[in-house]
Design a protein around this motif. Structure first.
Motif, PDB file in Angstrom:
ATOM      1  N   ILE A  41       0.841  -1.203   0.000  1.00  0.00           N
ATOM      2  CA  ILE A  41       0.000   0.000   0.000  1.00  0.00           C
ATOM      3  C   ILE A  41       0.876   1.253   0.000  1.00  0.00           C
ATOM      4  CG2 ILE A  41      -1.695   1.302   1.315  1.00  0.00           C
ATOM      5  CD1 ILE A  41      -2.864  -1.101  -0.072  1.00  0.00           C
ATOM      6  N   GLU A  42       1.943   1.236   0.812  1.00  0.00           N
ATOM      7  CA  GLU A  42       2.847   2.394   0.873  1.00  0.00           C
ATOM      8  C   GLU A  42       3.551   2.594  -0.465  1.00  0.00           C
ATOM      9  OE1 GLU A  42       5.398   1.505   4.095  1.00  0.00           O
ATOM     10  OE2 GLU A  42       3.936   2.073   5.664  1.00  0.00           O
ATOM     11  N   TRP A  43       3.976   1.503  -1.093  1.00  0.00           N
ATOM     12  CA  TRP A  43       4.643   1.616  -2.394  1.00  0.00           C
ATOM     13  C   TRP A  43       3.673   2.158  -3.452  1.00  0.00           C
ATOM     14  CZ3 TRP A  43       6.940  -3.955  -1.765  1.00  0.00           C
ATOM     15  CH2 TRP A  43       8.061  -3.872  -0.915  1.00  0.00           C
ATOM     16  N   LYS A  44       2.440   1.741  -3.356  1.00  0.00           N
ATOM     17  CA  LYS A  44       1.432   2.233  -4.303  1.00  0.00           C
ATOM     18  C   LYS A  44       1.248   3.742  -4.169  1.00  0.00           C
ATOM     19  CE  LYS A  44      -3.470   1.865  -5.447  1.00  0.00           C
ATOM     20  NZ  LYS A  44      -4.773   1.224  -5.117  1.00  0.00           N
ATOM     21  N   ALA A  45       1.150   4.196  -2.903  1.00  0.00           N
ATOM     22  CA  ALA A  45       0.991   5.639  -2.661  1.00  0.00           C
ATOM     23  C   ALA A  45       2.234   6.404  -3.131  1.00  0.00           C
ATOM     24  CB  ALA A  45       0.728   5.894  -1.181  1.00  0.00           C
ATOM     25  N   SER A  46       3.394   5.820  -2.902  1.00  0.00           N
ATOM     26  CA  SER A  46       4.636   6.465  -3.326  1.00  0.00           C
ATOM     27  C   SER A  46       4.724   6.536  -4.851  1.00  0.00           C
ATOM     28  CB  SER A  46       5.831   5.696  -2.776  1.00  0.00           C
ATOM     29  OG  SER A  46       7.046   6.277  -3.205  1.00  0.00           O
ATOM     30  N   ALA A  47       4.312   5.478  -5.509  1.00  0.00           N
ATOM     31  CA  ALA A  47       4.334   5.466  -6.979  1.00  0.00           C
ATOM     32  C   ALA A  47       3.382   6.515  -7.545  1.00  0.00           C
ATOM     33  CB  ALA A  47       3.972   4.075  -7.495  1.00  0.00           C
ATOM     34  N   ALA A  48       2.195   6.638  -6.937  1.00  0.00           N
ATOM     35  CA  ALA A  48       1.233   7.638  -7.395  1.00  0.00           C
ATOM     36  C   ALA A  48       1.776   9.044  -7.193  1.00  0.00           C
ATOM     37  CB  ALA A  48      -0.093   7.462  -6.658  1.00  0.00           C
ATOM     38  N   SER A  49       2.439   9.261  -6.072  1.00  0.00           N
ATOM     39  CA  SER A  49       3.016  10.581  -5.799  1.00  0.00           C
ATOM     40  C   SER A  49       4.120  10.915  -6.800  1.00  0.00           C
ATOM     41  CB  SER A  49       3.564  10.605  -4.371  1.00  0.00           C
ATOM     42  OG  SER A  49       4.203  11.844  -4.105  1.00  0.00           O
ATOM     43  N   GLN A  50       4.996   9.951  -7.073  1.00  0.00           N
ATOM     44  CA  GLN A  50       6.067  10.195  -8.031  1.00  0.00           C
ATOM     45  C   GLN A  50       5.509  10.421  -9.434  1.00  0.00           C
ATOM     46  OE1 GLN A  50       9.457   7.668  -8.072  1.00  0.00           O
ATOM     47  NE2 GLN A  50       9.510   7.383  -5.833  1.00  0.00           N
ATOM     48  N   LEU A  51       4.454   9.706  -9.769  1.00  0.00           N
ATOM     49  CA  LEU A  51       3.837   9.884 -11.080  1.00  0.00           C
ATOM     50  C   LEU A  51       3.284  11.297 -11.241  1.00  0.00           C
ATOM     51  CD1 LEU A  51       2.981   8.665 -13.775  1.00  0.00           C
ATOM     52  CD2 LEU A  51       0.875   7.858 -12.673  1.00  0.00           C
ATOM     53  N   LYS A  52       2.652  11.813 -10.186  1.00  0.00           N
ATOM     54  CA  LYS A  52       2.123  13.174 -10.226  1.00  0.00           C
ATOM     55  C   LYS A  52       3.256  14.187 -10.392  1.00  0.00           C
ATOM     56  CE  LYS A  52      -1.999  12.278  -7.415  1.00  0.00           C
ATOM     57  NZ  LYS A  52      -2.691  12.575  -6.128  1.00  0.00           N
ATOM     58  N   LYS A  53       4.353  13.953  -9.667  1.00  0.00           N
ATOM     59  CA  LYS A  53       5.492  14.866  -9.772  1.00  0.00           C
ATOM     60  C   LYS A  53       6.074  14.851 -11.185  1.00  0.00           C
ATOM     61  CE  LYS A  53       6.861  14.571  -4.894  1.00  0.00           C
ATOM     62  NZ  LYS A  53       7.924  14.149  -3.944  1.00  0.00           N
ATOM     63  N   GLN A  54       6.179  13.649 -11.773  1.00  0.00           N
ATOM     64  CA  GLN A  54       6.727  13.542 -13.120  1.00  0.00           C
ATOM     65  C   GLN A  54       5.828  14.232 -14.144  1.00  0.00           C
ATOM     66  OE1 GLN A  54       9.602  12.374 -14.188  1.00  0.00           O
ATOM     67  NE2 GLN A  54      10.293  11.860 -12.141  1.00  0.00           N
ATOM     68  N   VAL A  55       4.518  14.048 -13.971  1.00  0.00           N
ATOM     69  CA  VAL A  55       3.574  14.709 -14.886  1.00  0.00           C
ATOM     70  C   VAL A  55       3.695  16.221 -14.772  1.00  0.00           C
ATOM     71  CG1 VAL A  55       1.129  15.102 -15.378  1.00  0.00           C
ATOM     72  CG2 VAL A  55       1.961  12.771 -14.954  1.00  0.00           C
ATOM     73  N   PHE A  56       3.731  16.714 -13.547  1.00  0.00           N
ATOM     74  CA  PHE A  56       3.848  18.160 -13.329  1.00  0.00           C
ATOM     75  C   PHE A  56       5.173  18.694 -13.878  1.00  0.00           C
ATOM     76  CE2 PHE A  56       5.162  21.810 -10.738  1.00  0.00           C
ATOM     77  CZ  PHE A  56       4.069  22.655 -10.933  1.00  0.00           C
TER      78      PHE A  56
END
Length: 286
Positions: A41-56
């Motif tokens: 679950i933590e890795w999933k949240a971390s992946a989503a956060s990194q994805l948002k940063k990369q998109v931005f």
């Protein structure tokens, strides 16, 4: 294992989700399963956060790249149109050259032609006036021009184009007949005729519009007359006016006074017929 390592593992081409699940959860205690589940679950949240940063982070670059692609598409379209115009011009010049050779062969100095049992004098094959390369290129582009004008409802301009190309065909009728032996110009004439049919249908529908002002009606009729659609224009004009008179008559309300109703109806019909006659004389002076 930190986030980067786990992301590398999950992103590897050889990663097998089923095998990973069996290795991590089979034959493990409940406590270990809960810990592993929490880590996922933590890795999933971390992946989503990194994805948002990369998109931005990449968004401005994405916009810039999209604009560059759009500019390239426009440049490619311009280049394609330019190449099409060059190809059309070259074909037109080639047709003119071939036609000139054809008529040169049958000039008055050549031997008379024999057709069946009849001898045809070669003096009847006088070389026609030349068709310039500019006119050939313009004629070949007429179908596309008419498509644009008809779709944008620039009917008067479309009629002007048709009248001009008809004048070219009439002025160079002998040469056009020779060029029709070669498929390009002959196909272009067929394309132009199909556009004329489309324009005629569009003008006919436009004339049936009951909301047109008298000036607009006269303009549409003038364009139809220029296309040689006088009979159709008269028929549609009178049919549309008949429908309008009947519609206006149905709108009259009968409020109990029969004499007043008949008087109003007669006045409406007579005035409408009078106005129709006046408009008809203006729109069809001949």
């Amino acid at each position: 294992m930190d986030d980067e390592d786990i992301f590398d593992e999950f992103g590897a081409p050889s990663f097998n989700a089923e095998k990973y699940t069996v290795d991590q959860f089979s034959k493990k205690s409940d406590e270990r399963v809960r810990v592993q589940y929490k880590e996922l679950i933590e890795w999933k949240a971390s992946a989503a956060s990194q994805l948002k940063k990369q998109v931005f982070h990449n968004y401005p670059e994405f916009i810039s790249t999209s604009k560059e692609i759009a500019h390239l598409e426009v440049d490619m379209l311009d280049m394609r149109n330019l190449l099409s115009e060059i190809a059309s011009t070259m074909k037109g010049l080639q047709q003119i050259s071939m036609s000139y050779q054809h008529y040169k062969t049958y000039s008055p100095q050549s031997t008379p032609l024999v057709s069946g049992q009849k001898t045809v004098s070669s003096s009847s094959y006088a070389p026609p006036s030349a068709l310039s390369s500019t006119e050939v290129q313009w004629v070949l582009s007429v179908p596309d021009k008419l498509d644009v004008l008809i779709s944008e409802r620039h009917f008067s301009e479309a009629v002007e184009v048709i009248n001009r190309v008809r004048e070219i065909f009439k002025t160079h009728a002998t040469l056009i007949t020779a060029l029709s032996t070669y498929n390009t110009l002959n196909a272009t004439k067929d394309d132009i005729e199909s556009r004329i049919v489309r324009l005629s249908e569009a003008l006919s529908r436009e004339l049936q519009n009951p909301l047109l002002t008298p000036t607009q009606v006269m303009s549409v009729i003038t364009q139809m007359l220029a296309l040689g659609l006088a009979d159709s224009a008269r028929s549609i004009f009178l049919s549309t006016r008949t429908k309008k008179i009947r519609r206006d008559a149905r709108r009259l309300r009968y409020e109990g006074d029969l004499q007043l109703y008949i008087s109003s109806l007669a006045k409406l019909v007579c005035n409408s017929i009078s106005n129709t006659c006046d408009d008809f004389r203006l729109c069809f002076p001949q």
